[in-house]
Scaffold this active site. Sequence first.
Site, mmCIF file in Angstrom:
data_model
loop_
_atom_site.group_PDB
_atom_site.id
_atom_site.type_symbol
_atom_site.label_atom_id
_atom_site.label_comp_id
_atom_site.label_asym_id
_atom_site.label_seq_id
_atom_site.Cartn_x
_atom_site.Cartn_y
_atom_site.Cartn_z
ATOM 1 C CE LYS A 161 -11.513 5.731 -4.501
ATOM 2 N NZ LYS A 161 -10.621 6.873 -4.295
ATOM 3 C CB CYS A 173 -4.102 -6.759 -4.389
ATOM 4 S SG CYS A 173 -4.575 -5.435 -3.351
ATOM 5 C CG MET A 174 -3.226 -7.511 -0.213
ATOM 6 S SD MET A 174 -3.923 -8.927 0.627
ATOM 7 C CE MET A 174 -3.182 -10.354 0.310
ATOM 8 C CG MET A 206 -1.130 -1.621 -5.551
ATOM 9 S SD MET A 206 -1.306 -3.330 -5.087
ATOM 10 C CE MET A 206 -2.232 -3.136 -3.599
ATOM 11 N N GLY A 239 -5.237 -2.229 -0.754
ATOM 12 C CA GLY A 239 -6.014 -1.504 -1.747
ATOM 13 C C GLY A 239 -7.486 -1.847 -1.773
ATOM 14 C CD GLN A 240 -9.175 -6.105 -3.892
ATOM 15 O OE1 GLN A 240 -10.264 -6.287 -4.404
ATOM 16 N NE2 GLN A 240 -8.233 -7.016 -3.888
#
Lengths: 784, 237
Positions: free
Chosen positions: A97, A186-187, A371, A408-409
């Site tokens: 990616k 997400c967190m 996650m 995750g971000q």
Amino acid sequence: MTDHNTILGFDTSRRGFLRRLAFTSAATAAASLVPGVTFASSARGRPDGDGGVEWKKTPCRFCGVGCGLLVGVSADRAVAVKGDPDSEVNRGLCCVKGYHSVLALYGADRLTKALVRKNGTLVETPIAEALDLVASKMKETIAEHGKDAVAVYGSGQWTIPDGYVASKLFKGAIGTNNVEANARLCMASAVTGFLTTFGLDEPMGCYEDIDHADVFVTWGNNMAEMHPVLFSRMLDRRAKHPDALIIDLATRTTRTSEAADRSILFHPQTDLAIANAICHEIIEKGWVDETFVKDHVAFKSGKTGIGYGLEDGFAFKDEAKAATFDDYRAFLADYAPERVEALTGVSATDIRYLASLYGDPNRRVVSYWCMGMNQHTRGTWINNLIYNIHLLVGKISQPGNGPFSLTGQPSACGTVREVGTLTHKLPHGVVMNAKDRAMAAEIWGVPVENIDPKPSYHTVEMFRALDRGDVRFMWIQVTNPMVTMPKLRRYRDGAKKDGRFIVVSDVYPTPTTDVADVVLPSAMWIEREGMFGNSERRTQHFDRLVPPPGDAMSDTWQLIEVARRLGYEKLFPWSEETHIADIWREYSRFHEGKKHGMAPYEVLRDQPGAIWPYVDGRSTKWRYHAKHDPAANGDGYDFYGKPDGRAWVWLRPYEPAPEVPDNDYPFWLNTGRVVEHWHTGSMTRRVPILHRAVPSAYVELHPDDARRLGIRNGDRVALESRRGSIELPANIGGRGTPTPGQVFVPFFDESYLINELTLDAFCPISKQPDYKKCAVRVRKAGRG
Amino acid sequence: MSAAKDRRTAVWLRALRTLLFVGAMIAVVVVVGEQIRPRHGETTAHATHGHGVLAQVRADSHDVRFATPLTLPAHARPTDVVVRTLASYRSRRAYPGAPPVVPHAIDPDVFRTQDCNACHERGGYVEKFAAWTPITPHPQWDNCLQCHARAESTPAAFAASTFTSDAWPSLGRAALPGGPPPIPHTLQLRENCLACHAGPAAPLEIRCTHPERTNCVQCHVAPATVPAFTRTAGASR
């Protein structure tokens, strides 16, 4: 043949030919000896194609690892990517990616003009006019329904300036705490886990732990696909230190399990019992670091039977009660390895093995999770329980020793957690605290009464409020909730109701822009200046490297434009040229000091990131130990986040998930990602190489279940939960294999909205929903 | 006289026998040695890591040299081989330096275990593809599918892309006629020159004429990635 030799400029003499044969120059040999081969015409003489490429640094746009990239720019377009060898994060390596990230700028359907819904269809509109409309709708909504009827919903992909301006506008100027971000999904459990155990958010260690650790335990964390660059660093560590071990603890066999030295599978939700059983064994075997525990640890118990947040307006407040080591030991009696075997599906031998790794004083251990533990109706608890393990054996805040919560971000930490774009948060502290409000009011230059001391809605509740009509106006930036909300149908129907006004800032059309009344085209990533903050507390700056297309404007500037239209130009006085630097300087004031000092703007521009606390020109790599952390008092550990200077070990029991498989819905449904796609695929699906690799979602089944149900690879399979149903192709023996009785579906594909099936139950402490567990029935499609 | 002659003949015969025996022994040692010589896995992560470019290139050139049609028995020699060219090399990459896609189906087990290096570490001829296996320049990394995406049968694009990258370097970039051309790319993840520039899987146009000279960077220099120059205020005192 001659032709070819001429092309390559070879010496075609017999002697030369023989000499090359003698050296068995494979190239020449193959080309000369193989008949029937045609050769491409020469590329010699072409003008230099690589002239004019300039390489500029930026953090990657995608996950929370925050790899340093060098983007090649030519004629105002990004044309190539390299891993930045100077970045301490990835040291020159990226994932597929990252290598193809710049292609995500160039999808043919980029949003380049503002769109306004007129008579049911979105119509191109000059952006100034669209911004006028947004501002007037906000004013109108506040006048009619009050300030708490407008909300902003951002994400962990917001740059730090985006989130800062959103918080200042909504919390400081308008005076509503309706500021949330998808990082709640997400967190949030990672945050509450850190706060309840240590009193301060974010990991104590950094990625350099990988270079020192002997054992890596991945808790429900398929790092080979989700944090691939860190996983490769782990594999590299093991290649150089063959004694190093990778243990994968999971509910699904993945590439991580395959590469691990040991793969241990457990039943969903029972990680709580496994962690407690490990602590039981550590205590019974006498592996507790007694000095550390005596000096630096306090024991606490909280409420139990805390619910699942399934009803609107659910409220919960935990209460810490002091406990003793003996209470803790008695509490753990239920978790003897043999007693949890049946519940967890993990043998007592495996639990003892895990405990022995954590307990061995000669091994340095890092635990990783993301996650699997955070999207969990007891997410805060399981975070606490991993800290318990590390605290009992004193393996924390040292190079190679520590629990490490991954994100995750790209800026879940930098923006959502550090700027505090959550309903209860301020850039420093929380809205409930008068001192924190006073600080924010002073730095923002607003009356302190502006800042509401009461948190309003967390994400799930905010969308419920939109459905109910308590929230009437919502501005959604850089995220795609119409794919990601659990129990999706309710929230999509709610957003589409009359009297709701939805503004969406994005770079491509998505299911969320489909429900929008105004779509604002955003400048993406390196089309504007900004900063991200990654999982290891590293803040990274990126410049505007290429111009945005059409009318596209950064999310920061969109917010400023609307703020000015609302009459707040004095609070947002910055110029387009220097606003990012000015915002950074203002924002940094919130974090001044040894505990959270941020690197100056000039430093961030100059180097591939800096880790906070940035004190006296240095990044702090490990917190809470005087050897590494200037904020720690004394000469050893100092858990200064808690008033008692201790880290708290919590007595958190196992409690079941709210919805478990039964006769009607006999399968667990687990959702997640694949390495090629990121989040809802709105960017990665527009990168041809990534789309071709995984063109659509699918459902993974265990081969035994598939056989029993007569399902073969590629067959259409119907999944149905109490909330919705979906039909999608089966994938058996692919990259992942769920445990028997479980199915797995990646969520990136907007054509297969798996979140119509998921449950909107959440952790009562963090308010983060559980996307990993709900009950479904599975059948081959097209059959009764 | 004849006795003396016989003696001389006997000495000669003995010498000849000894010579034949020694020759036969050498032949046996060479043949058997070649058969039992360890081949696959010679360049392991350990061997390639930390020994520098030179040692690595040497080790690999040894490997590569044996992977030619000359070592195959005559009946097994390929007759219709797909030879890689720069055009096919480029078609698998989004831009110069991008990780190539995987153009072939991936065995389900390999798709999970990522044991790609079983073939791609050393190379060799693959009959079913009628092609030589390209050799990875970085066998020390083995989370392969992290960077290399599988190119599925081509589904319809999700959305068209306007990305273009025509920054491919031209060939023959020597500063002086006959001089050694500089390396147009960095060596990051491409430390092993011969992986792409020698051997039967190397693209034709960029095959090296002298793979026996293994200290490549002695003559061919690689560029560093230089960030764009920005003038800092007050730098000129």
